[in-house]
Scaffold this active site. Structure first.
Site, PDB file in Angstrom:
ATOM      1  N   TYR A 167       0.757  -1.203   0.007  1.00 24.81           N
ATOM      2  CA  TYR A 167       0.031  -0.174   0.008  1.00 24.81           C
ATOM      3  C   TYR A 167       0.703   1.270   0.090  1.00 24.81           C
ATOM      4  O   TYR A 167       0.552   2.145  -0.810  1.00 24.81           O
ATOM      5  CB  TYR A 167      -0.921   0.048   1.291  1.00 24.81           C
ATOM      6  CG  TYR A 167      -1.649   1.060   1.403  1.00 24.81           C
ATOM      7  CD1 TYR A 167      -2.984   1.241   0.601  1.00 24.81           C
ATOM      8  CD2 TYR A 167      -1.343   2.321   1.917  1.00 24.81           C
ATOM      9  CE1 TYR A 167      -3.810   2.382   0.930  1.00 24.81           C
ATOM     10  CE2 TYR A 167      -2.181   3.504   1.977  1.00 24.81           C
ATOM     11  CZ  TYR A 167      -3.473   3.575   1.288  1.00 24.81           C
ATOM     12  OH  TYR A 167      -4.476   4.496   1.564  1.00 24.81           O
TER      13      TYR A 167
ATOM     14  N   GLU B 178     -32.012   1.170  14.741  1.00 23.22           N
ATOM     15  CA  GLU B 178     -30.426   1.527  14.583  1.00 23.22           C
ATOM     16  C   GLU B 178     -29.831   1.802  15.622  1.00 23.22           C
ATOM     17  O   GLU B 178     -30.513   2.455  16.463  1.00 23.22           O
ATOM     18  CB  GLU B 178     -30.171   2.541  13.397  1.00 23.22           C
ATOM     19  CG  GLU B 178     -30.535   2.191  12.055  1.00 23.22           C
ATOM     20  CD  GLU B 178     -30.520   3.524  11.189  1.00 23.22           C
ATOM     21  OE1 GLU B 178     -30.231   4.596  11.601  1.00 23.22           O
ATOM     22  OE2 GLU B 178     -31.000   3.427   9.977  1.00 23.22           O
TER      23      GLU B 178
ATOM     24  N   ASP C 286     -22.866   7.638  19.649  1.00 26.17           N
ATOM     25  CA  ASP C 286     -22.670   8.835  20.464  1.00 26.17           C
ATOM     26  C   ASP C 286     -21.528   9.811  19.870  1.00 26.17           C
ATOM     27  O   ASP C 286     -20.412   9.639  20.187  1.00 26.17           O
ATOM     28  CB  ASP C 286     -22.401   8.459  21.830  1.00 26.17           C
ATOM     29  CG  ASP C 286     -22.541   9.550  22.733  1.00 26.17           C
ATOM     30  OD1 ASP C 286     -23.220  10.584  22.442  1.00 26.17           O
ATOM     31  OD2 ASP C 286     -22.342   9.323  23.986  1.00 26.17           O
TER      32      ASP C 286
ATOM     33  N   GLU D 177     -22.957  10.323  11.792  1.00 23.09           N
ATOM     34  CA  GLU D 177     -22.231  10.446  12.855  1.00 23.09           C
ATOM     35  C   GLU D 177     -20.661  10.386  12.612  1.00 23.09           C
ATOM     36  O   GLU D 177     -20.296   9.162  12.369  1.00 23.09           O
ATOM     37  CB  GLU D 177     -22.945   9.401  13.885  1.00 23.09           C
ATOM     38  CG  GLU D 177     -23.035  10.286  15.280  1.00 23.09           C
ATOM     39  CD  GLU D 177     -24.133  11.133  15.533  1.00 23.09           C
ATOM     40  OE1 GLU D 177     -24.863  11.581  14.595  1.00 23.09           O
ATOM     41  OE2 GLU D 177     -24.171  11.674  16.637  1.00 23.09           O
TER      42      GLU D 177
ATOM     43  N   LYS E 299     -36.913   3.986  13.598  1.00 26.80           N
ATOM     44  CA  LYS E 299     -37.453   4.676  12.421  1.00 26.80           C
ATOM     45  C   LYS E 299     -38.508   4.095  11.528  1.00 26.80           C
ATOM     46  O   LYS E 299     -38.096   2.879  11.202  1.00 26.80           O
ATOM     47  CB  LYS E 299     -36.249   5.135  11.376  1.00 26.80           C
ATOM     48  CG  LYS E 299     -34.899   5.791  11.884  1.00 26.80           C
ATOM     49  CD  LYS E 299     -33.912   5.878  10.998  1.00 26.80           C
ATOM     50  CE  LYS E 299     -32.553   6.971  11.948  1.00 26.80           C
ATOM     51  NZ  LYS E 299     -31.613   6.945  10.876  1.00 26.80           N
TER      52      LYS E 299
ATOM     53  N   CYS F 245       7.354  22.430  43.889  1.00 26.06           N
ATOM     54  CA  CYS F 245       6.271  21.881  44.738  1.00 26.06           C
ATOM     55  C   CYS F 245       6.316  20.337  44.590  1.00 26.06           C
ATOM     56  O   CYS F 245       6.560  19.603  43.703  1.00 26.06           O
ATOM     57  CB  CYS F 245       4.976  22.210  43.838  1.00 26.06           C
ATOM     58  SG  CYS F 245       3.393  21.154  44.560  1.00 26.06           S
TER      59      CYS F 245
HETATM   60  S1  IVH Z   1     -31.543   9.729  12.305  1.00 25.94           S
HETATM   61  C1  IVH Z   1     -34.139  14.056  11.785  1.00 25.94           C
HETATM   62  N1  IVH Z   1     -29.986   7.911  13.050  1.00 25.94           N
HETATM   63  O1  IVH Z   1     -28.822  11.510  17.207  1.00 25.94           O
HETATM   64  C2  IVH Z   1     -33.011  13.361  12.682  1.00 25.94           C
HETATM   65  N2  IVH Z   1     -29.619  10.036  14.334  1.00 25.94           N
HETATM   66  O2  IVH Z   1     -30.669  12.920  19.170  1.00 25.94           O
HETATM   67  C3  IVH Z   1     -32.378  12.025  11.814  1.00 25.94           C
HETATM   68  N3  IVH Z   1     -27.784   9.862  15.691  1.00 25.94           N
HETATM   69  O3  IVH Z   1     -29.052  14.467  15.553  1.00 25.94           O
HETATM   70  C4  IVH Z   1     -31.441  11.519  12.814  1.00 25.94           C
HETATM   71  N4  IVH Z   1     -27.069   7.778  15.396  1.00 25.94           N
HETATM   72  O4  IVH Z   1     -26.784  13.168  15.497  1.00 25.94           O
HETATM   73  C5  IVH Z   1     -30.233   9.160  13.216  1.00 25.94           C
HETATM   74  N5  IVH Z   1     -28.732   5.970  13.514  1.00 25.94           N
HETATM   75  C6  IVH Z   1     -28.792   7.131  13.929  1.00 25.94           C
HETATM   76  C7  IVH Z   1     -28.299   8.134  14.804  1.00 25.94           C
HETATM   77  C8  IVH Z   1     -28.369   9.453  15.055  1.00 25.94           C
HETATM   78  C9  IVH Z   1     -26.918   9.050  16.235  1.00 25.94           C
HETATM   79  C10 IVH Z   1     -27.737  11.084  16.530  1.00 25.94           C
HETATM   80  C11 IVH Z   1     -27.839  12.272  15.331  1.00 25.94           C
HETATM   81  C12 IVH Z   1     -29.157  13.347  15.699  1.00 25.94           C
HETATM   82  C13 IVH Z   1     -29.338  12.636  17.319  1.00 25.94           C
HETATM   83  C14 IVH Z   1     -30.628  12.924  17.661  1.00 25.94           C
END
Ligand code: IVH
Length: 680
Positions: free
Chosen positions: A37, A114, A118, A176, A294, A442
């Site tokens: 690489y 999902e 963090d 993220e 979702k 110190c």
């Molecule tokens: S969906 C319309 N999916 O959590 C907002 N968010 O508390 C759609 N986050 O601002 C966000 N993992 O920074 C989504 N699998 C995931 C996530 C995720 C982390 C964060 C994201 C969001 C915050 C909301």
């Protein structure tokens, strides 16, 4: 080689490197060895050096980070970046599902669960398949343009994988950015070694990294990304109709998507998925703080709509963080080896995440004041990112009125000397919130320095732990690290509970330490901001420790990894006669000042001592780029021509500066010659 030939070769090499990057950073399935690489990468760099016009923003060479910026430009989102409503109980999840059922009467609903990563939400924009820009969420409407920083993240493709198909005209993806648990530990270990304040958790460390104004620093932080959503999309091609299909589509384009997802059709299945994720996430390489539920179908999402802050079709289920409540008995203030004063909560022992906790950090004086933490308070403590427990808040309704405000000491609690919180360094976290003891003698600092010197990652001296160091310091036998090398067997055996065998072992350890690499010695000096990475870099570019300290701030800055803050810190340290004396004594004691890492080829200072003036418009390089190249090689850039100017780089429409150069007999070169010299 002709330009057209070079172009084709460059495209092939870049494509091949991108393919290996995708296999390694996105799929975690390497397809090539490190050496092979590196060879490919070297070939690409050589080609770009010969034909600078081939350097494009999506070239793999651009991952190392460009020039620092003064501030980030604002970036307005084409589609707002909303947040999610949070829930904390199963009942709330059921209530959420019922709300959506009401919004979409009679519809058959499918859900995707999902992991909630963090980290920090980002938007990445691709135009015709090429990564163009990226930004933070900011207030949801406008964020910071952090394109240069994002480009350094290897799991963010600089080009989409489209095969023979047409890439979308515009594609914005959302996800993220995070640091792995291991990456976070590594950064904190480095910060500990260089005397910098530790990051409280992986999220703060990721945020601190993304906010760095110098992309070269970001490039060294092991940041990663997971993509789970879309922003604006403009394409003639077909688009996925739901979340499950979207994740597959994103994966195919080269993105890293959530490592596990669940498909559910009922609240019961959702609750089960949430529990499964909770068990699974402990084994993930990164921190997660919840599950995101979702609605799968995009058509149904559209019908469900949004509130002003969050979609009605998704919700976050937050797992309870590992917290406990206990009473704050007292606060002690510890003094570290750099003199930093850290308030520590002395707690009634309590069980937290499997271990008994009786102490937790309170970070600094401002933290105690801002959270109004008082002696005798019931407090909530938390294991933040599996590290040192921290006091997160006061249990408000348990106050009895007998709690007392804490007075932060006005002098060093160890030695009574003056303390100061004047800004020391500008790195993330070092915002002037830390008080430091100003007395280098110190006892706490002396002990800290000795312990640091002996520690495994530094001189690795067996037996040199906290207990022995305390004895050595309090007996007056040792005041600094050089004194260690004057210790005799009889002196050591005079210490309480010290047998002959242990004493001999320690002396052997000291003897062995004389042969350690010089980067360990430099690290052991405990100079503020000089951690393992910086020590190694300095020893790669300098033959001896003496050479490092003989360098000026500007010369030190030529060294990879060394910015102004670090260079100043080194020069300041050496400016103190006591430190110079310490170095002399260490040398006399027989420690190794020669660097085995030194590699003359890596010395980038080919323009050291030279002053350049740039004038006119250069054919390919922007002014800042040319200046960065000069500075990276040790040269200086000046705005005006004098007799002392070493060289003028002139482009089109060069005016009076060119005339002056000719008048003073200063050499004038064009861009091509400049680039040649840069590469020589
Ligand atoms: S969906 C319309 N999916 O959590 C907002 N968010 O508390 C759609 N986050 O601002 C966000 N993992 O920074 C989504 N699998 C995931 C996530 C995720 C982390 C964060 C994201 C969001 C915050 C909301």
């Amino acid at each position: 080689m002709k330009l057209s030939e070079a172009q084709a070769r460059h495209a092939r090499l870049a494509e091949e490197i991108r393919r290996h990057d995708h296999a390694y950073y996105v799929q975690a399935q390497p397809t090539i060895g490190d050496q092979a690489y590196d060879k490919l990468y070297r070939q690409l760099l050589d080609l770009e050096q010969e034909f600078p016009s081939l350097v494009s923003p999506d070239s793999p060479s651009q991952r190392v980070g460009g020039s620092p910026v003064r501030e980030f430009a604002p970036s307005t989102h084409l589609v707002p970046m909303l947040s999610l409503d949070n829930t904390y109980s199963k009942e709330e999840v059921v209530a959420f599902v019922n709300r959506v059922v009401k919004l979409l009467p009679g519809a058959k609903l499918g859900w995707i669960v999902e992991p909630k990563v963090d980290g920090l939400a980002v938007n990445l924009r691709y135009e015709r398949g090429v990564f163009i820009s990226g930004s933070t969420r900011g207030d949801g409407t406008t964020g910071d343009d952090i394109t240069a920083n994002l480009r350094t993240i290897r799991s963010i493709p600089t080009r989409l994988i489209c095969g023979s198909g047409e890439p979308p005209k515009m594609l914005e993806v959302r996800g993220e950015v995070f640091l792995t648990k291991a990456g976070f530990e590594k950064i904190n270990a480095e910060r500990r070694a260089s005397g910098e304040e530790l990051f409280a958790n992986a999220r703060n460390a990721a945020a601190g990294s993304l906010k760095q104004l110098d992309p070269r620093i970001v490039a060294r932080r092991p940041l990663d990304v997971v993509i789970y959503g879309l922003g604006r999309v403009e394409t003639a091609g077909s688009q996925p109709a739901g979340q499950g299909a979207l994740l597959e589509w994103l994966k195919g384009l080269g993105f890293k998507t959530p490592e596990r997802t669940w498909t559910c059709v009922s609240p019961e299945e959702l609750i089960e998925a949430i529990a499964e994720l909770d068990a699974a996430r402990k084994g993930f390489g990164y921190e997660t703080d919840g599950a995101v539920i979702k609605l799968d179908s995009f058509a149904q999402r559209e019908k469900a709509g949004f509130t002003s802050k969050a979609p009605r079709w998704a919700i976050a289920y937050k797992y309870a963080s590992e917290q406990a409540q206990t009473r704050l008995r007292s606060i002690t203030v510890q003094v570290g080896r750099t003199g930093a004063l850290t308030p520590v909560a002395e707690l009634e022992p309590v069980l937290l995440a499997g271990s008994t906790i009786s102490r937790a950090t309170l970070h600094n004086e401002d933290y105690i004041r801002d959270k109004d933490i008082r002696l005798g308070d019931m407090v909530t403590i938390e294991k933040a990112g599996e590290v040192i427990p921290a006091v997160v808040e006061v249990v408000a309704d348990s106050r009895t009125g007998g709690e007392k405000k804490f007075q932060f000491p006005k002098t060093c609690p160890e030695c009574g000397s003056k303390i100061s919180r004047a800004g020391r360094g500008e790195d993330a976290g070092e915002d002037g919130s830390v008080w430091r003891c100003l007395n280098p003698d110190c006892p706490a600092q002396v002990r800290g320095r000795l312990e640091h010197w002996c520690s495994r990652g530094v001189m690795d001296i067996e037996g040199g732990g906290e207990v022995l160091v305390r004895q050595l310091a309090s007996s007056g036998l040792v005041r600094d690290v050089a004194d260690l090398y004057n210790l005799s067997l009889s002196a050591l055996m005079g210490l309480e509970r010290m047998g002959e065998k242990s004493a001999k072992n320690f002396l052997d350890g000291l003897e062995l330490s004389k042969t350690r690499d010089s980067w360990r010695l430099l690290l052991g000096l405990g100079i503020l901001h000089v951690g393992t990475g910086v020590s190694k870099a300095l020893c790669r570019s300098h033959a001896t420790i003496g050479d490092i300290f003989a360098s000026s701030v500007d010369q030190l800055r030529n060294c990879e990894d060394v910015g102004e803050v670090i260079a100043n810190s080194l020069v300041q340290w050496h400016g103190d006669p006591r430190n110079r004396e310490l170095l002399k004594r260490l040398r006399a004691a027989g420690l190794n000042f020669q660097s085995s890492l030194f590699n003359p080829d890596a010395v980038a200072g080919i323009f050291a001592g030279q002053t350049f003036v740039l004038t006119g418009t250069l054919p390919t390089l922007k002014r800042d780029d040319a200046a960065a190249r000069i500075e990276a090689r040790g040269g200086k850039v000046s705005g005006s021509v004098s007799k002392k100017t070493s060289c003028v780089v002139a482009g089109e429409d060069a005016g009076s500066k060119l005339e002056k150069a000719i008048q003073f007999g200063v050499p004038v070169i064009d861009e091509a010659e400049f680039l040649r010299r840069c590469g020589s």
